[in-house]
Design a protein around this motif. Structure first.
Motif, PDB file in Angstrom:
ATOM      1  N   LEU A 280     -27.280 -10.122  12.827  1.00 43.07           N
ATOM      2  CA  LEU A 280     -28.144  -9.005  12.504  1.00 43.07           C
ATOM      3  C   LEU A 280     -29.632  -9.009  12.788  1.00 43.07           C
ATOM      4  CD1 LEU A 280     -26.775  -8.490   8.678  1.00 43.07           C
ATOM      5  CD2 LEU A 280     -25.951  -7.419  10.955  1.00 43.07           C
ATOM      6  N   GLN A 281     -30.316  -7.941  12.959  1.00 47.47           N
ATOM      7  CA  GLN A 281     -31.736  -7.784  13.400  1.00 47.47           C
ATOM      8  C   GLN A 281     -32.640  -8.808  12.356  1.00 47.47           C
ATOM      9  OE1 GLN A 281     -33.500  -4.006  13.858  1.00 47.47           O
ATOM     10  NE2 GLN A 281     -35.268  -4.622  14.356  1.00 47.47           N
ATOM     11  N   GLU A 282     -32.170  -8.705  11.090  1.00 45.42           N
ATOM     12  CA  GLU A 282     -33.166  -9.211  10.029  1.00 45.42           C
ATOM     13  C   GLU A 282     -32.813 -10.867  10.138  1.00 45.42           C
ATOM     14  OE1 GLU A 282     -32.379  -5.132   8.866  1.00 45.42           O
ATOM     15  OE2 GLU A 282     -31.362  -6.785   9.505  1.00 45.42           O
ATOM     16  N   GLU A 283     -31.505 -11.195  10.533  1.00 48.50           N
ATOM     17  CA  GLU A 283     -30.881 -12.547  10.637  1.00 48.50           C
ATOM     18  C   GLU A 283     -31.707 -13.069  11.560  1.00 48.50           C
ATOM     19  OE1 GLU A 283     -26.701 -15.045  10.813  1.00 48.50           O
ATOM     20  OE2 GLU A 283     -26.889 -12.836  11.091  1.00 48.50           O
ATOM     21  N   GLN A 284     -31.745 -12.350  13.063  1.00 51.48           N
ATOM     22  CA  GLN A 284     -32.328 -13.002  14.027  1.00 51.48           C
ATOM     23  C   GLN A 284     -33.809 -13.370  13.671  1.00 51.48           C
ATOM     24  OE1 GLN A 284     -30.480 -13.960  16.906  1.00 51.48           O
ATOM     25  NE2 GLN A 284     -32.467 -14.972  17.234  1.00 51.48           N
ATOM     26  N   ALA A 285     -34.589 -12.120  13.224  1.00 51.77           N
ATOM     27  CA  ALA A 285     -36.214 -12.236  12.986  1.00 51.77           C
ATOM     28  C   ALA A 285     -36.462 -13.614  12.174  1.00 51.77           C
ATOM     29  CB  ALA A 285     -36.401 -11.040  12.105  1.00 51.77           C
ATOM     30  N   TRP A 286     -35.623 -13.853  11.094  1.00 47.95           N
ATOM     31  CA  TRP A 286     -35.514 -15.160  10.205  1.00 47.95           C
ATOM     32  C   TRP A 286     -35.375 -16.428  11.385  1.00 47.95           C
ATOM     33  CZ3 TRP A 286     -37.730 -17.773   6.737  1.00 47.95           C
ATOM     34  CH2 TRP A 286     -37.260 -18.817   6.163  1.00 47.95           C
ATOM     35  N   ALA A 287     -34.285 -16.511  12.029  1.00 50.98           N
ATOM     36  CA  ALA A 287     -34.170 -17.335  12.888  1.00 50.98           C
ATOM     37  C   ALA A 287     -35.276 -17.764  13.869  1.00 50.98           C
ATOM     38  CB  ALA A 287     -32.809 -17.415  13.707  1.00 50.98           C
TER      39      ALA A 287
ATOM     40  N   ASP B 289     -30.801  -9.923   2.106  1.00 50.42           N
ATOM     41  CA  ASP B 289     -30.553  -8.687   1.804  1.00 50.42           C
ATOM     42  C   ASP B 289     -29.354  -7.782   2.713  1.00 50.42           C
ATOM     43  OD1 ASP B 289     -31.989  -8.635  -0.647  1.00 50.42           O
ATOM     44  OD2 ASP B 289     -33.604  -7.825   0.129  1.00 50.42           O
ATOM     45  N   ALA B 290     -29.803  -7.947   4.137  1.00 48.97           N
ATOM     46  CA  ALA B 290     -29.085  -7.334   5.013  1.00 48.97           C
ATOM     47  C   ALA B 290     -27.677  -7.917   5.274  1.00 48.97           C
ATOM     48  CB  ALA B 290     -29.835  -7.262   6.312  1.00 48.97           C
ATOM     49  N   LEU B 291     -27.643  -8.911   5.053  1.00 51.02           N
ATOM     50  CA  LEU B 291     -26.308 -10.075   5.093  1.00 51.02           C
ATOM     51  C   LEU B 291     -25.392  -9.786   4.056  1.00 51.02           C
ATOM     52  CD1 LEU B 291     -27.753 -13.075   6.457  1.00 51.02           C
ATOM     53  CD2 LEU B 291     -26.317 -11.700   7.641  1.00 51.02           C
ATOM     54  N   LEU B 292     -25.908  -9.687   2.986  1.00 49.03           N
ATOM     55  CA  LEU B 292     -25.230  -9.238   1.584  1.00 49.03           C
ATOM     56  C   LEU B 292     -24.753  -7.891   1.875  1.00 49.03           C
ATOM     57  CD1 LEU B 292     -27.142 -10.997  -1.310  1.00 49.03           C
ATOM     58  CD2 LEU B 292     -25.051 -11.845  -0.107  1.00 49.03           C
ATOM     59  N   ALA B 293     -25.384  -7.045   2.308  1.00 50.60           N
ATOM     60  CA  ALA B 293     -25.181  -5.666   2.423  1.00 50.60           C
ATOM     61  C   ALA B 293     -24.085  -5.409   3.259  1.00 50.60           C
ATOM     62  CB  ALA B 293     -26.261  -4.868   2.929  1.00 50.60           C
TER      63      ALA B 293
ATOM     64  N   GLY C  18     -21.762  -7.712   3.913  1.00 50.84           N
ATOM     65  CA  GLY C  18     -20.562  -8.744   3.293  1.00 50.84           C
ATOM     66  C   GLY C  18     -20.585 -10.025   4.168  1.00 50.84           C
ATOM     67  N   ARG C  19     -21.753 -10.510   4.756  1.00 55.40           N
ATOM     68  CA  ARG C  19     -21.713 -11.662   5.250  1.00 55.40           C
ATOM     69  C   ARG C  19     -22.184 -12.832   4.530  1.00 55.40           C
ATOM     70  NH1 ARG C  19     -23.904 -10.523  11.436  1.00 55.40           N
ATOM     71  NH2 ARG C  19     -22.478  -8.741  11.971  1.00 55.40           N
ATOM     72  N   VAL C  20     -21.392 -13.233   3.286  1.00 61.41           N
ATOM     73  CA  VAL C  20     -21.897 -13.882   2.214  1.00 61.41           C
ATOM     74  C   VAL C  20     -22.254 -15.357   2.538  1.00 61.41           C
ATOM     75  CG1 VAL C  20     -21.378 -14.763  -0.068  1.00 61.41           C
ATOM     76  CG2 VAL C  20     -20.748 -12.437   0.473  1.00 61.41           C
ATOM     77  N   PRO C  21     -21.324 -15.833   3.406  1.00 60.74           N
ATOM     78  CA  PRO C  21     -21.515 -17.260   3.692  1.00 60.74           C
ATOM     79  C   PRO C  21     -22.859 -17.445   4.660  1.00 60.74           C
ATOM     80  CG  PRO C  21     -19.434 -16.816   4.096  1.00 60.74           C
ATOM     81  CD  PRO C  21     -20.073 -15.643   3.781  1.00 60.74           C
ATOM     82  N   SER C  22     -23.121 -16.584   5.407  1.00 63.19           N
ATOM     83  CA  SER C  22     -24.475 -16.501   6.278  1.00 63.19           C
ATOM     84  C   SER C  22     -25.780 -16.266   5.454  1.00 63.19           C
ATOM     85  CB  SER C  22     -24.439 -15.276   7.294  1.00 63.19           C
ATOM     86  OG  SER C  22     -23.431 -15.837   8.393  1.00 63.19           O
ATOM     87  N   ALA C  23     -25.542 -15.283   4.379  1.00 64.10           N
ATOM     88  CA  ALA C  23     -26.560 -15.120   3.530  1.00 64.10           C
ATOM     89  C   ALA C  23     -26.894 -16.221   2.572  1.00 64.10           C
ATOM     90  CB  ALA C  23     -26.152 -13.982   2.389  1.00 64.10           C
ATOM     91  N   ARG C  24     -25.804 -17.177   2.174  1.00 65.90           N
ATOM     92  CA  ARG C  24     -26.108 -18.398   1.654  1.00 65.90           C
ATOM     93  C   ARG C  24     -26.891 -19.441   2.400  1.00 65.90           C
ATOM     94  NH1 ARG C  24     -21.132 -20.028  -2.240  1.00 65.90           N
ATOM     95  NH2 ARG C  24     -22.806 -21.419  -3.288  1.00 65.90           N
TER      96      ARG C  24
ATOM     97  N   PRO D  92     -19.060  -4.413   1.652  1.00 64.46           N
ATOM     98  CA  PRO D  92     -18.198  -4.514   0.446  1.00 64.46           C
ATOM     99  C   PRO D  92     -18.577  -3.524  -0.793  1.00 64.46           C
ATOM    100  CG  PRO D  92     -19.164  -6.687   1.045  1.00 64.46           C
ATOM    101  CD  PRO D  92     -19.618  -5.363   1.894  1.00 64.46           C
ATOM    102  N   ASP D  93     -19.742  -3.168  -0.998  1.00 64.69           N
ATOM    103  CA  ASP D  93     -19.629  -1.933  -1.946  1.00 64.69           C
ATOM    104  C   ASP D  93     -19.347  -0.589  -1.419  1.00 64.69           C
ATOM    105  OD1 ASP D  93     -21.333  -3.422  -3.552  1.00 64.69           O
ATOM    106  OD2 ASP D  93     -23.358  -2.833  -2.953  1.00 64.69           O
ATOM    107  N   SER D  94     -19.304  -0.203  -0.317  1.00 63.20           N
ATOM    108  CA  SER D  94     -19.021   1.255   0.175  1.00 63.20           C
ATOM    109  C   SER D  94     -17.187   0.914   0.154  1.00 63.20           C
ATOM    110  CB  SER D  94     -19.163   1.550   1.601  1.00 63.20           C
ATOM    111  OG  SER D  94     -18.874   0.599   2.587  1.00 63.20           O
ATOM    112  N   LEU D  95     -16.586   0.035   0.359  1.00 65.44           N
ATOM    113  CA  LEU D  95     -15.292  -0.192   0.336  1.00 65.44           C
ATOM    114  C   LEU D  95     -14.775  -0.380  -0.907  1.00 65.44           C
ATOM    115  CD1 LEU D  95     -14.501  -3.001   3.323  1.00 65.44           C
ATOM    116  CD2 LEU D  95     -14.163  -0.419   3.334  1.00 65.44           C
TER     117      LEU D  95
END
Length: 748
Positions: free
Chosen positions: A194-201, A224-228, A230-236, A495-498
């Motif tokens: 995700l864009q936010e994930e790449q910015a952190w990296a 926040d973006a990863l959890l939204a 559903g990419r929980v392992p990456s968020a962790r 996950p929330d929308s589903l």
């Protein structure tokens, strides 16, 4: 090849292949690790053969092939594999991880070595979370490197051998769809960041190991973006990276560095909670609480430091609440509430202090509600609602103040609904719905405003349904379903929308089922079940995702049961019961987990009863009855707990009657009537308990025609107290058929 049942491809040693097959068959429920050093063609041919042989035993071989991007991102592949194992997506059947591409390429060999080194570090994860074999397929000639790079894994290997070219020097043909390759293929290829994930990296890369140069807020945005999504392992993973940075910074022991550490601990806990890892969440939240208390000692009782302690206590309480430890949850929530009141006294009635107090009251109310202490729940929820109204008066109708009031109204309505006060529930739910529509008008169709509107519609629908107003229920449920589908289209399959869509589909199915439209009900329920299974795959076996799956299974089972498809009904009901037993083991005997299990037991009993298996029906009905008596003791004589008790008493009475146990049947059914009289008196404006009361009297009359006479005066009084209308007329007519009431005049 008698032992294996079919010929092996050329060039594969029979004894080695059969030994591997037997190992996978015999050790299917235990973790083991297998090293295979292979050429590409024979390796795939062997996997095809193993897949076909294991399929005969009902075992899938999950195959994971490193893709073209493995060379550039081996660590990402490892993270996704580890996340899939942690979530339960893989690991319950043998997994073949193929890392064979470009065996002579230095860049690929470097990527292989980096991957294996990190996999070696995850040995504990493999041993504790995998329940079957992991096959590592590596290039021929890589054995010495594997021993050096992954010594721990090599030490605990079960088997290792080489797979070479055939004797003719030709590799076995590459498997294709046309040649019959039929393994389970798991696509865990790393998704584009995700864009936010790449910015952190990028921020980590720019810092080059200098932790002071890392801009930490980017990590929270990425989490926040990863959890939204559903990419929980990456968020962790991101949360842990940020925590590693702040731990180094905290060595300076400044208040600012300790606060940064506190925030990072929060995020690790949030990501762990999202995956249901309560032990990890509790550990970091308690560390965070310790830091907050330490800062109070160092800085004094400043408003900011007290608020940090209050927030930390609430997080510890959330973990305790999720695990059903209500005494612990109540203790920390009450301490947090005390600090919130203290802050209001010190700061005055500022908007922030009042809102924090309102939130703390809601948490104490949630514990009281879960324990069935309705008077306490109502008291704190009403105090919270009063604060929310006060904030609207002071701040005006800002979106935040309106939404806080909406939430408070819903909580007050939930308590009224649980106590059978439908007029009060309807009043506050409709006020809440009005606010939700107002927010959509003010903010536009934002995801949050649409979701709030959908939730409010569902609550109004629940009241209409309880009062038998199916046309009103259908109207609001359909509107809610439309919003849920709109949110999935706009947000994607988060996950929330589903989950929201799954819930709305169930409610629409309930209305169709009440109309007798089984085709529409089944379609909605099956779509909901598909979403629930998808969420378990994505989020792992969290308590919430498992409960949602069990509810969806029950709905599908109800349609199958109504249509007489007993084998289908039994299959889904038993799967649901297994899930609910698992939740009791995980969460303990919380009221919700016990009630859910009792519902599943009744469902399994109903199938057994319909098929004439009276001993099985009696066993599960009695287990359910024991749970429901336990719930009445714990929750008090609430309308819901008493109605549940009456259902179980009716079930036990019905089985006793069929098995010739007259006295036992009379005792159970008479107790059911007594319980329903109590419910009907406390919910006089609602017809549904009155209908159940007449049902119970009819059951009792089938055992002994004179038995209902004992209850006739009380029953008449309860039924006459109902509001005039068609349902009152119908229950009085049924009472007259039992000879307990004169037939009402036409039009009365």
């Amino acid at each position: 090849m008698a032992a294996a049942g079919e010929l092996l491809p050329d060039g594969i040693d029979e004894a080695s292949a059969v030994a591997l097959l037997r190992h996978l068959e015999w050790e299917r429920d235990r973790f083991s690790i297998v090293f295979l050093f292979a050429d590409i063609g024979p390796a795939h041919a062997l996997l095809d053969w193993l897949s076909r042989r294991l399929a005969v035993e009902g075992v899938d071989l999950t195959r994971v092939d490193a893709g073209a991007d493995f060379e550039a991102r081996p660590e990402a592949w490892l993270d996704y594999l580890a996340g899939s194992i942690e979530s339960g997506l893989v690991g319950y059947a043998p997994v073949a991880l193929t890392l064979l591409a470009y065996p002579a390429d230095p860049l690929w060999n470097d990527a292989r070595s980096r991957f294996m080194a990190r996999l070696n570090e995850r040995r504990h994860l493999l041993e504790t979370r995998m329940k079957s074999a992991l096959l590592l397929l590596l290039p021929h000639g890589y054995k010495a490197t594997a021993r050096r790079i992954a010594p721990d894994l090599w030490h605990v290997r079960a088997i290792s051998f080489d797979i070479r070219l055939s004797a003719s020097g030709q590799p076995a043909p590459e498997p294709t769809r046309e040649t019959g390759r039929v393994p389970t293929m798991l696509d865990i290829r790393p998704e584009e960041p995700l864009q936010e994930e790449q910015a952190w990296a990028d921020a980590l890369a720019r810092a080059g190991g200098e932790v002071e140069r890392v801009y930490l807020p980017l990590s929270s945005a990425a989490i926040d973006a990863l959890l939204a999504h559903g990419r929980v392992p990456s968020a962790r993973r991101v949360a842990q990276q940020a925590l590693d940075v702040t731990r180094v910074r905290s060595r300076s022991d400044t208040p600012e560095s300790l606060r940064d550490l506190s925030v990072s601990l929060d995020r690790v806990g949030d990501a762990a909670r999202a995956q249901g890892d309560w032990s990890q969440a509790e550990a970091v939240y308690r560390e965070r609480l310790g830091l907050a208390r330490h800062l109070v000692e160092r800085l004094g009782t400043t408003p900011e430091s007290l608020r940090d302690v209050s927030v930390s206590l609430a997080q510890v309480g959330a973990v305790a609440r999720a695990q059903g430890d209500w005494s612990q949850a109540e203790a920390v929530y009450r301490e947090s509430l005390g600090l919130a009141r203290q802050l209001v006294e010190r700061l005055g009635a500022t908007p922030e202090s009042l809102r924090d107090l309102s939130v703390s009251l809601d948490k104490v109310g949630a514990v009281a509600q879960a324990q069935g202490d309705w008077s306490q729940a109502e008291a704190v929820y009403r105090e919270s609602m009063g604060l929310a109204r006060q904030l609207v008066e002071r701040l005006g109708t800002t979106p935040e103040s309106l939404r806080d009031l909406l939430v408070s109204l819903d909580k007050v309505g939930d308590v009224a609904r649980a106590q059978g006060d439908w007029s009060q529930a309807e009043a506050v739910y409709r006020e809440s719905l009005g606010l939700a529509r107002q927010l959509v008008e003010r903010l536009g169709t934002t995801p949050e405003s649409l979701r709030d509107l959908s939730v409010s519609l569902n609550k109004v629908g629940a009241v209409a349904r309880a009062q038998g107003d199916w046309s009103q229920a259908e109207a609001v449920y359909r509107e809610s379903l439309g919003l849920a589908r709109q949110l999935v289209e706009r947000l994607g399959a988060t996950p929330d929308s589903l989950r929201d869509l799954s819930v709305s589909l169930q409610k629409g199915g309930d209305v169709a089922r009440a109309r007798g439209d089984w085709a529409e009900a089944e379609a909605g329920y099956r779509e909901s079940l598909g979403l629930a299974r998808q969420l378990v795959e994505r989020l792992g076996a969290t308590p919430e995702s498992l409960r949602d799956l069990s509810v969806s299974l029950d709905k599908v089972g109800a349609v199958a049961q109504a249509q007489g498809d007993w084998s289908q009904a039994e299959a889904v009901y038993r799967e649901s019961l297994a899930i609910r037993r698992q939740r009791v083991e995980t969460l303990g005997t919380t009221p919700e987990s016990l009630r859910d299990m009792s519902v599943s037991l009744n469902n399994v009993g109903a199938v057994a009863q319909a098929q004439g298996d009276w001993s099985q029906a009696e066993a599960v009905y009695r287990e359910s009855l024991d749970l429901r008596r336990q719930l009445v003791e714990r929750l008090g004589a609430t309308p819901e707990s008493l109605r549940d008790l009456s259902v179980s008493l009716n079930n036990v009475g019905d089985v006793a009657r069929e098995r010739g146990g007259r006295d036992e049947a009379l005792a159970a059914l008479s107790e059911s009537v007594s319980v329903l009289l109590q419910v009907t008196r406390s919910t006089q404006a609602v017809a549904e308990p009155a209908v159940e009361l007449v049902d119970a009297l009819e059951r009792l009359a089938e055992v002994d025609r004179s038995a209902p006479a004992v209850f006739v005066e009380d029953a008449r009084a309860c039924l006459m107290a109902l509001p005039d209308g068609e349902q009152k007329k119908q229950v009085l007519e049924r009472l007259a058929e039992l000879g307990l009431y004169p037939a009402p005049e036409t039009g009365s």
